[in-house]
Design a protein around this motif. Structure first.
Motif, PDB file in Angstrom:
ATOM      1  N   LEU A   1       8.897   1.614  -8.974  1.00  0.00           N
ATOM      2  CA  LEU A   1       7.903   0.968  -8.116  1.00  0.00           C
ATOM      3  C   LEU A   1       7.614  -0.482  -8.486  1.00  0.00           C
ATOM      4  N   GLY A   2       7.891  -0.875  -9.714  1.00  0.00           N
ATOM      5  CA  GLY A   2       7.678  -2.259 -10.124  1.00  0.00           C
ATOM      6  C   GLY A   2       8.860  -3.167  -9.864  1.00  0.00           C
ATOM      7  N   ARG A   3       9.938  -2.633  -9.311  1.00  0.00           N
ATOM      8  CA  ARG A   3      11.134  -3.442  -9.089  1.00  0.00           C
ATOM      9  C   ARG A   3      10.880  -4.535  -8.046  1.00  0.00           C
ATOM     10  N   PRO A   4      11.522  -5.709  -8.199  1.00  0.00           N
ATOM     11  CA  PRO A   4      11.461  -6.733  -7.152  1.00  0.00           C
ATOM     12  C   PRO A   4      12.293  -6.290  -5.949  1.00  0.00           C
ATOM     13  N   THR A   5      11.940  -6.786  -4.793  1.00  0.00           N
ATOM     14  CA  THR A   5      12.623  -6.423  -3.550  1.00  0.00           C
ATOM     15  C   THR A   5      13.139  -7.678  -2.854  1.00  0.00           C
ATOM     16  N   PRO A   6      13.925  -7.513  -1.781  1.00  0.00           N
ATOM     17  CA  PRO A   6      14.341  -8.691  -1.001  1.00  0.00           C
ATOM     18  C   PRO A   6      13.177  -9.394  -0.309  1.00  0.00           C
ATOM     19  N   CYS A   7      12.025  -8.763  -0.234  1.00  0.00           N
ATOM     20  CA  CYS A   7      10.826  -9.375   0.359  1.00  0.00           C
ATOM     21  C   CYS A   7      10.149 -10.196  -0.739  1.00  0.00           C
ATOM     22  N   GLU A   8      10.275 -11.500  -0.673  1.00  0.00           N
ATOM     23  CA  GLU A   8       9.834 -12.383  -1.760  1.00  0.00           C
ATOM     24  C   GLU A   8       8.392 -12.104  -2.168  1.00  0.00           C
ATOM     25  N   GLY A   9       8.204 -11.894  -3.475  1.00  0.00           N
ATOM     26  CA  GLY A   9       6.872 -11.682  -4.020  1.00  0.00           C
ATOM     27  C   GLY A   9       6.394 -10.242  -3.953  1.00  0.00           C
ATOM     28  N   TRP A  10       7.184  -9.367  -3.361  1.00  0.00           N
ATOM     29  CA  TRP A  10       6.789  -7.962  -3.234  1.00  0.00           C
ATOM     30  C   TRP A  10       7.575  -7.084  -4.192  1.00  0.00           C
ATOM     31  N   THR A  11       6.848  -6.190  -4.855  1.00  0.00           N
ATOM     32  CA  THR A  11       7.505  -5.125  -5.607  1.00  0.00           C
ATOM     33  C   THR A  11       7.832  -3.988  -4.646  1.00  0.00           C
ATOM     34  N   LEU A  12       8.530  -2.992  -5.156  1.00  0.00           N
ATOM     35  CA  LEU A  12       8.838  -1.833  -4.330  1.00  0.00           C
ATOM     36  C   LEU A  12       7.553  -1.097  -3.944  1.00  0.00           C
ATOM     37  N   ALA A  13       6.564  -1.097  -4.822  1.00  0.00           N
ATOM     38  CA  ALA A  13       5.274  -0.478  -4.470  1.00  0.00           C
ATOM     39  C   ALA A  13       4.642  -1.194  -3.286  1.00  0.00           C
ATOM     40  N   ASP A  14       4.713  -2.528  -3.266  1.00  0.00           N
ATOM     41  CA  ASP A  14       4.182  -3.291  -2.135  1.00  0.00           C
ATOM     42  C   ASP A  14       4.943  -2.956  -0.851  1.00  0.00           C
ATOM     43  N   LEU A  15       6.263  -2.938  -0.962  1.00  0.00           N
ATOM     44  CA  LEU A  15       7.090  -2.678   0.219  1.00  0.00           C
ATOM     45  C   LEU A  15       6.825  -1.290   0.787  1.00  0.00           C
ATOM     46  N   LEU A  16       6.780  -0.281  -0.076  1.00  0.00           N
ATOM     47  CA  LEU A  16       6.527   1.076   0.413  1.00  0.00           C
ATOM     48  C   LEU A  16       5.118   1.208   0.984  1.00  0.00           C
ATOM     49  N   GLY A  17       4.153   0.496   0.385  1.00  0.00           N
ATOM     50  CA  GLY A  17       2.813   0.500   0.947  1.00  0.00           C
ATOM     51  C   GLY A  17       2.812  -0.089   2.351  1.00  0.00           C
ATOM     52  N   HIS A  18       3.527  -1.203   2.530  1.00  0.00           N
ATOM     53  CA  HIS A  18       3.643  -1.832   3.849  1.00  0.00           C
ATOM     54  C   HIS A  18       4.329  -0.894   4.846  1.00  0.00           C
ATOM     55  N   MET A  19       5.432  -0.305   4.442  1.00  0.00           N
ATOM     56  CA  MET A  19       6.174   0.588   5.335  1.00  0.00           C
ATOM     57  C   MET A  19       5.311   1.773   5.775  1.00  0.00           C
ATOM     58  N   THR A  20       4.541   2.298   4.836  1.00  0.00           N
ATOM     59  CA  THR A  20       3.694   3.453   5.132  1.00  0.00           C
ATOM     60  C   THR A  20       2.576   3.083   6.095  1.00  0.00           C
ATOM     61  N   VAL A  21       1.886   1.974   5.829  1.00  0.00           N
ATOM     62  CA  VAL A  21       0.756   1.613   6.702  1.00  0.00           C
ATOM     63  C   VAL A  21       1.248   1.192   8.083  1.00  0.00           C
ATOM     64  N   GLN A  22       2.427   0.595   8.156  1.00  0.00           N
ATOM     65  CA  GLN A  22       2.957   0.244   9.473  1.00  0.00           C
ATOM     66  C   GLN A  22       3.239   1.496  10.308  1.00  0.00           C
ATOM     67  N   HIS A  23       3.730   2.535   9.674  1.00  0.00           N
ATOM     68  CA  HIS A  23       3.889   3.812  10.396  1.00  0.00           C
ATOM     69  C   HIS A  23       2.542   4.287  10.921  1.00  0.00           C
ATOM     70  N   HIS A  24       1.516   4.234  10.071  1.00  0.00           N
ATOM     71  CA  HIS A  24       0.190   4.672  10.507  1.00  0.00           C
ATOM     72  C   HIS A  24      -0.313   3.808  11.666  1.00  0.00           C
ATOM     73  N   GLY A  25      -0.095   2.503  11.565  1.00  0.00           N
ATOM     74  CA  GLY A  25      -0.552   1.601  12.610  1.00  0.00           C
ATOM     75  C   GLY A  25       0.151   1.840  13.931  1.00  0.00           C
TER      76      GLY A  25
END
Length: 201
Positions: A27-51
């Motif tokens: 979850l602490g890994r960097p991702t292709p989304c600048e400044g986001w860890t994998l935890a950030d990315l998965l949080g975004h992906m999850t909330v976008q589904h909810h939205g």
């Protein structure tokens, strides 16, 4: 014409297969989304589904449905549950793909789209985010051949102007697309991703 919901479901389920491979230690890994860890990315992906699920059910204008939170230790389970939620919400639309989705994160006034267009946005997001997660984990990712034509059509319709540099923009400016690029690489490059991105060793 294939129902956009069917295409979207295949993309989302492919993302679910990749997310199932995430470990808490990733979850602490960097991702292709600048400044986001994998935890950030998965949080975004999850909330976008909810939205998007809320928008499908007529409640997308409520900004609480879109509130971001980084993923925790139960990130995989949360993501899988949110994926099933959004797919179920789209199925509930029945034949009404002209139903209006409120997507308040979009920088237009009013931020309202017919279901078939809104679900197309979601479809592209989860092709790209599935690749994001796979790249973060150092795993291969392939775009299903049956998704290529529609993925390219929708992606290439995304404007590449000043909107890409605005705060909160979903994508950064497009990169140059070589003539021999695969369909997946064309999608990634038009949306500002670098296909050769690899995690820092």
């Amino acid at each position: 014409m294939t129902d956009i919901r069917d295409l979207n479901a295949r993309a989302v389920r492919d993302s679910m297969d990749i997310v199932r491979q995430v470990q808490v230690t990733d979850l602490g890994r960097p991702t292709p989304c600048e400044g986001w860890t994998l935890a950030d990315l998965l949080g975004h992906m999850t909330v976008q589904h909810h939205g998007f699920a809320a928008a499908s059910r007529g409640d997308g204008a409520d900004m609480k449905r879109w509130e971001f939170a980084p993923a925790g230790p139960d990130a995989v389970q949360q993501y899988l549950a949110a994926s099933e939620e959004v797919l179920a919400a789209y199925a509930e639309l029945g034949a009404d793909l002209d139903a209006v989705f409120d997507l308040p994160e979009f920088q237009i006034d009013p931020p309202r789209f017919p279901a078939r267009i809104a679900i197309g946005f979601h479809f592209i997001d989860y092709i790209v985010h599935a690749w994001d997660v796979a790249a973060t984990l150092g795993l291969p990712f392939e775009l299903r051949p049956e998704l290529e034509q529609d993925a390219l059509r929708i992606t290439l319709s995304v404007p590449n102007g000043d909107n890409r540099t605005a705060d909160g923009s979903a994508f950064v400016p497009a990169l140059e697309i070589p003539e021999d690029s695969s369909a997946l690489d064309q999608v990634l490059l038009h949306l500002g991703r670098t296909p050769g991105w690899r995690p820092i060793a």
